[in-house]
Design an enzyme around this catalytic site. Structure first.
Site, PDB file in Angstrom:
ATOM      1  N   LYS A   1      -7.432   1.479  -2.595  1.00 25.41           N
ATOM      2  CA  LYS A   1      -7.077   1.048  -1.212  1.00 25.41           C
ATOM      3  C   LYS A   1      -7.267   2.152  -0.151  1.00 25.41           C
ATOM      4  O   LYS A   1      -7.556   1.890   0.984  1.00 25.41           O
ATOM      5  CB  LYS A   1      -5.822   0.286  -1.403  1.00 25.41           C
ATOM      6  CG  LYS A   1      -5.148   0.026   0.110  1.00 25.41           C
ATOM      7  CD  LYS A   1      -6.013  -1.072   0.794  1.00 25.41           C
ATOM      8  CE  LYS A   1      -5.455  -1.615   2.104  1.00 25.41           C
ATOM      9  NZ  LYS A   1      -4.293  -2.309   2.110  1.00 25.41           N
TER      10      LYS A   1
ATOM     11  N   LYS B   1      -0.342   5.337   8.224  1.00 21.40           N
ATOM     12  CA  LYS B   1       0.613   5.484   7.143  1.00 21.40           C
ATOM     13  C   LYS B   1      -0.249   5.644   5.949  1.00 21.40           C
ATOM     14  O   LYS B   1      -0.341   6.590   4.912  1.00 21.40           O
ATOM     15  CB  LYS B   1       1.540   4.526   6.946  1.00 21.40           C
ATOM     16  CG  LYS B   1       2.425   4.520   5.661  1.00 21.40           C
ATOM     17  CD  LYS B   1       1.786   3.429   4.499  1.00 21.40           C
ATOM     18  CE  LYS B   1       1.907   2.008   4.945  1.00 21.40           C
ATOM     19  NZ  LYS B   1       1.351   1.223   3.797  1.00 21.40           N
TER      20      LYS B   1
ATOM     21  N   THR C   1       0.818  -1.366  -0.008  1.00 17.40           N
ATOM     22  CA  THR C   1      -0.165   0.079   0.012  1.00 17.40           C
ATOM     23  C   THR C   1       0.929   1.031  -0.035  1.00 17.40           C
ATOM     24  O   THR C   1       1.592   1.504   0.969  1.00 17.40           O
ATOM     25  CB  THR C   1      -0.993   0.094   1.298  1.00 17.40           C
ATOM     26  OG1 THR C   1      -1.592  -1.181   1.350  1.00 17.40           O
ATOM     27  CG2 THR C   1      -1.734   1.434   1.228  1.00 17.40           C
TER      28      THR C   1
END
Length: 305
Positions: free
Chosen positions: A185, A253, A110
């Site tokens: 995502k 993050k 990701t």
């Protein structure tokens, strides 16, 4: 166990043997693929080597990403963030220094949409196909071969990748062009963050009212409030158990990438920004490695008489 067995003439490299990449690599080997792996931490690589040896799986190990990528038909990467991905793909010992022309690079990390586009451009310059393919489903999904994979890239590249990814996938969806998988995502993580914030407050309300937590879950999970987070985290949140799952450090993050991309698109994301700050509070209190459901810990329980 993997869901399919194949007789593969492909050579596959897998870079990154963390809580996601390790199980995914195992599924590839069980499915019959010839796999060569690399991990930046030799200790973790040795641990996985021992696990697979006990299963009788033949996974070769490389000393660098470049060595893993040599003669590989498909290279998978699954590391931590933009910087980690850059470190294993670019440079003298990176994947792109050794990957063969006509090969395929599939990134399960990701990362930011910008990083996905940079990597794809570098692949194009090497005549290498590229798919950004972040996953959702957590460690359990990786171990059970039940990951949701959201993909960006060309239809041709995905057609090459999908049959291989199938051994650890619950679903594989082609969202759009390069970077679209990463953007999907981000949307996924924004949804999870908002759901967990509401779930945290709901659990504290039920606790304060003295409700039976099991019956309350039974009552509300059968209606419109039902979610994966409720089904899998209600009981553990109520039990104050968080030493598992997807770490808050990683969620922050991911939310940072989502907020940056929203800003680039001229959007306001106040709920995501607020929940991100809630996570920052838990992180500052030492909870960064706990599951994302530890968001509830910033809400004190009602005092009992």
């Amino acid at each position: 166990m993997s869901k399919i067995q194949v007789n593969s003439d492909l050579t596959i490299a897998f870079i990154g043997l963390g809580v996601m990449g390790g199980p995914m690599t195992g599924h590839l080997a069980r499915a019959g693929h010839k796999v060569r792996a690399y991990n930046r931490s030799p200790e973790r690589a040795a641990r996985w080597q021992g696990v697979w040896a006990k299963e009788g799986l033949d996974v070769a190990f490389a000393a660098s990403p470049a060595e893993a990528a040599i003669s590989a038909d498909i290279v998978f990467t699954c590391v931590g963030n933009d910087e980690d991905l850059a470190s294993v793909t670019f440079g003298e010992t990176g994947v792109l220094s050794a990957i063969a022309e006509g090969a395929l690079l599939v990134d399960h990390t990701t990362v930011s949409a910008d990083m996905a586009r940079q990597l794809a451009a570098a692949c194009t310059a090497k005549n290498v196909d590229c798919v950004d393919a972040p996953v959702s489903g957590g460690q359990a999904g990786a171990e059970n071969g039940q990951l949701a994979i959201m993909c960006g890239g060309s239809e041709e590249a995905l057609a090459r990748a999908a049959p291989i990814m199938d051994c650890y996938a619950k679903s594989i969806v082609h969202v759009g062009e390069v970077g679209a998988g990463q953007t999907a995502k981000m949307a996924n993580q924004m949804c999870i963050a908002g759901i967990l914030a509401g779930l945290s407050e709901a659990i504290r309300l039920a606790e304060a009212a003295g409700l039976d937590m099991g019956k309350t879950y039974q009552a509300i999970s059968g209606g419109a409030a039902q979610s994966w987070q409720m089904d899998n985290r209600w009981a553990t949140m109520a039990a104050d158990s968080f030493d598992f799952g997807f770490a808050i450090d990683w969620m922050r993050k991911d939310l940072g990438y989502a907020l940056d991309e929203a800003k680039r698109l001229g959007l306001s994301s106040p709920v995501t920004a607020l929940v991100d700050q809630f996570y920052a509070e838990v992180q500052a209190g030492g909870g960064g490695r706990r599951d994302t459901s530890a968001l509830i810990t910033r809400l004190p329980q009602a005092k009992k008489d």
